[in-house]
Design a protein around this motif. Sequence first.
Motif, PDB file in Angstrom:
ATOM      1  N   GLY A  55      -8.967  -4.005  14.298  1.00 20.63           N
ATOM      2  CA  GLY A  55      -7.574  -3.730  14.629  1.00 20.63           C
ATOM      3  C   GLY A  55      -6.908  -2.782  13.656  1.00 20.63           C
ATOM      4  N   TYR A  56      -5.717  -2.375  14.008  1.00 19.99           N
ATOM      5  CA  TYR A  56      -4.896  -1.498  13.175  1.00 19.99           C
ATOM      6  C   TYR A  56      -4.203  -2.356  12.132  1.00 19.99           C
ATOM      7  N   HIS A  57      -4.328  -2.009  10.876  1.00 24.88           N
ATOM      8  CA  HIS A  57      -3.715  -2.811   9.819  1.00 24.88           C
ATOM      9  C   HIS A  57      -2.803  -1.960   8.948  1.00 24.88           C
ATOM     10  N   ALA A  58      -1.618  -2.486   8.701  1.00 24.99           N
ATOM     11  CA  ALA A  58      -0.725  -1.919   7.699  1.00 24.99           C
ATOM     12  C   ALA A  58      -0.768  -2.866   6.499  1.00 24.99           C
ATOM     13  N   VAL A  59      -0.884  -2.308   5.300  1.00 22.98           N
ATOM     14  CA  VAL A  59      -1.044  -3.093   4.084  1.00 22.98           C
ATOM     15  C   VAL A  59       0.143  -2.831   3.165  1.00 22.98           C
ATOM     16  N   ILE A  60       0.736  -3.916   2.645  1.00 19.46           N
ATOM     17  CA  ILE A  60       1.824  -3.832   1.674  1.00 19.46           C
ATOM     18  C   ILE A  60       1.400  -4.613   0.445  1.00 19.46           C
ATOM     19  N   ASN A  61       1.479  -3.995  -0.733  1.00 21.70           N
ATOM     20  CA  ASN A  61       1.090  -4.658  -1.972  1.00 21.70           C
ATOM     21  C   ASN A  61       2.302  -5.305  -2.627  1.00 21.70           C
ATOM     22  N   GLU A  62       2.361  -6.625  -2.596  1.00 24.54           N
ATOM     23  CA  GLU A  62       3.421  -7.372  -3.275  1.00 24.54           C
ATOM     24  C   GLU A  62       2.864  -8.148  -4.460  1.00 24.54           C
ATOM     25  N   THR A  63       1.774  -7.641  -5.063  1.00 24.11           N
ATOM     26  CA  THR A  63       1.207  -8.281  -6.250  1.00 24.11           C
ATOM     27  C   THR A  63       1.687  -7.561  -7.498  1.00 24.11           C
ATOM     28  N   ASP A  64       1.390  -8.146  -8.654  1.00 24.96           N
ATOM     29  CA  ASP A  64       1.789  -7.527  -9.912  1.00 24.96           C
ATOM     30  C   ASP A  64       0.725  -6.573 -10.462  1.00 24.96           C
ATOM     31  N   GLY A  65      -0.255  -6.227  -9.654  1.00 28.17           N
ATOM     32  CA  GLY A  65      -1.297  -5.294 -10.077  1.00 28.17           C
ATOM     33  C   GLY A  65      -1.659  -4.337  -8.952  1.00 28.17           C
ATOM     34  N   PRO A  66      -2.364  -3.269  -9.275  1.00 30.72           N
ATOM     35  CA  PRO A  66      -2.755  -2.308  -8.244  1.00 30.72           C
ATOM     36  C   PRO A  66      -3.879  -2.855  -7.367  1.00 30.72           C
ATOM     37  N   ILE A  67      -3.947  -2.355  -6.146  1.00 28.64           N
ATOM     38  CA  ILE A  67      -5.052  -2.647  -5.243  1.00 28.64           C
ATOM     39  C   ILE A  67      -5.597  -1.315  -4.743  1.00 28.64           C
ATOM     40  N   VAL A  68      -6.812  -1.354  -4.228  1.00 27.84           N
ATOM     41  CA  VAL A  68      -7.399  -0.184  -3.583  1.00 27.84           C
ATOM     42  C   VAL A  68      -7.641  -0.572  -2.132  1.00 27.84           C
ATOM     43  N   VAL A  69      -7.099   0.216  -1.201  1.00 21.99           N
ATOM     44  CA  VAL A  69      -7.326  -0.008   0.223  1.00 21.99           C
ATOM     45  C   VAL A  69      -8.358   1.007   0.703  1.00 21.99           C
ATOM     46  N   TYR A  70      -9.132   0.598   1.697  1.00 20.31           N
ATOM     47  CA  TYR A  70     -10.230   1.431   2.188  1.00 20.31           C
ATOM     48  C   TYR A  70     -10.079   1.677   3.681  1.00 20.31           C
ATOM     49  N   SER A  71     -10.579   2.818   4.106  1.00 17.47           N
ATOM     50  CA  SER A  71     -10.498   3.206   5.517  1.00 17.47           C
ATOM     51  C   SER A  71     -11.620   2.604   6.342  1.00 17.47           C
ATOM     52  N   ASP A  72     -12.476   1.804   5.732  1.00 20.90           N
ATOM     53  CA  ASP A  72     -13.602   1.196   6.418  1.00 20.90           C
ATOM     54  C   ASP A  72     -13.704  -0.266   5.975  1.00 20.90           C
ATOM     55  N   HIS A  73     -14.554  -1.029   6.652  1.00 20.72           N
ATOM     56  CA  HIS A  73     -14.761  -2.438   6.303  1.00 20.72           C
ATOM     57  C   HIS A  73     -15.648  -2.560   5.072  1.00 20.72           C
ATOM     58  N   ALA A  74     -15.640  -3.714   4.455  1.00 21.24           N
ATOM     59  CA  ALA A  74     -16.484  -4.036   3.307  1.00 21.24           C
ATOM     60  C   ALA A  74     -16.207  -3.119   2.111  1.00 21.24           C
ATOM     61  N   CYS A  75     -14.957  -2.708   1.955  1.00 21.05           N
ATOM     62  CA  CYS A  75     -14.529  -1.884   0.820  1.00 21.05           C
ATOM     63  C   CYS A  75     -15.366  -0.613   0.698  1.00 21.05           C
ATOM     64  N   ALA A  76     -15.579   0.012   1.827  1.00 22.94           N
ATOM     65  CA  ALA A  76     -16.296   1.281   1.896  1.00 22.94           C
ATOM     66  C   ALA A  76     -15.374   2.307   2.538  1.00 22.94           C
ATOM     67  N   GLY A  77     -15.770   3.536   2.503  1.00 25.35           N
ATOM     68  CA  GLY A  77     -14.946   4.586   3.081  1.00 25.35           C
ATOM     69  C   GLY A  77     -14.004   5.175   2.056  1.00 25.35           C
ATOM     70  N   GLU A  78     -13.031   5.913   2.524  1.00 22.86           N
ATOM     71  CA  GLU A  78     -12.106   6.604   1.633  1.00 22.86           C
ATOM     72  C   GLU A  78     -11.161   5.618   0.952  1.00 22.86           C
ATOM     73  N   PRO A  79     -11.171   5.568  -0.387  1.00 23.22           N
ATOM     74  CA  PRO A  79     -10.286   4.653  -1.101  1.00 23.22           C
ATOM     75  C   PRO A  79      -8.912   5.267  -1.356  1.00 23.22           C
ATOM     76  N   MET A  80      -7.901   4.411  -1.467  1.00 19.33           N
ATOM     77  CA  MET A  80      -6.560   4.864  -1.821  1.00 19.33           C
ATOM     78  C   MET A  80      -5.933   3.804  -2.723  1.00 19.33           C
ATOM     79  N   LEU A  81      -5.434   4.226  -3.873  1.00 17.05           N
ATOM     80  CA  LEU A  81      -4.791   3.328  -4.825  1.00 17.05           C
ATOM     81  C   LEU A  81      -3.373   3.013  -4.364  1.00 17.05           C
ATOM     82  N   VAL A  82      -3.017   1.724  -4.373  1.00 18.05           N
ATOM     83  CA  VAL A  82      -1.664   1.278  -4.041  1.00 18.05           C
ATOM     84  C   VAL A  82      -1.142   0.522  -5.261  1.00 18.05           C
ATOM     85  N   HIS A  83      -0.076   1.004  -5.854  1.00 18.18           N
ATOM     86  CA  HIS A  83       0.472   0.435  -7.080  1.00 18.18           C
ATOM     87  C   HIS A  83       1.125  -0.925  -6.831  1.00 18.18           C
ATOM     88  N   ALA A  84       1.328  -1.671  -7.915  1.00 20.00           N
ATOM     89  CA  ALA A  84       1.973  -2.981  -7.855  1.00 20.00           C
ATOM     90  C   ALA A  84       3.360  -2.868  -7.240  1.00 20.00           C
TER      91      ALA A  84
END
Length: 100
Positions: A55-84
């Motif tokens: 499915g189509y997913h929108a991700v919002i980071n509400e943690t106190d640390g950075p996350i990396v989101v990926y364009s593919d499953h299993a943390c593969a594909g193009e990564p993008m850093l999302v700040h805290a």
Amino acid sequence: MRSILALLTVAATAVTLTATPATAASGAVIISNLGEPAWGIGDPRPGDCHDLGPGYHAVINETDGPIVVYSDHACAGEPMLVHAYDRTQYGLHYSFEAMT
């Protein structure tokens, strides 16, 4: 004798620091699908990959640390850093992992 004791103290401190388990980021990563209620993954541990499923997913980071989101499953594909505490909805992502 003092130098041996100092060396052992430094070695014990190094072992203690490296043996400490990684702590989870405080907060939640909010996931939303078109037409479905949003849900969250609370306190994600660093390095754990979270596959968000199909499915189509929108991700919002509400943690106190950075996350990396990926364009593919299993943390593969193009990564993008999302700040805290970044409330931007980053769409079309299918997995993420916390960095801290």
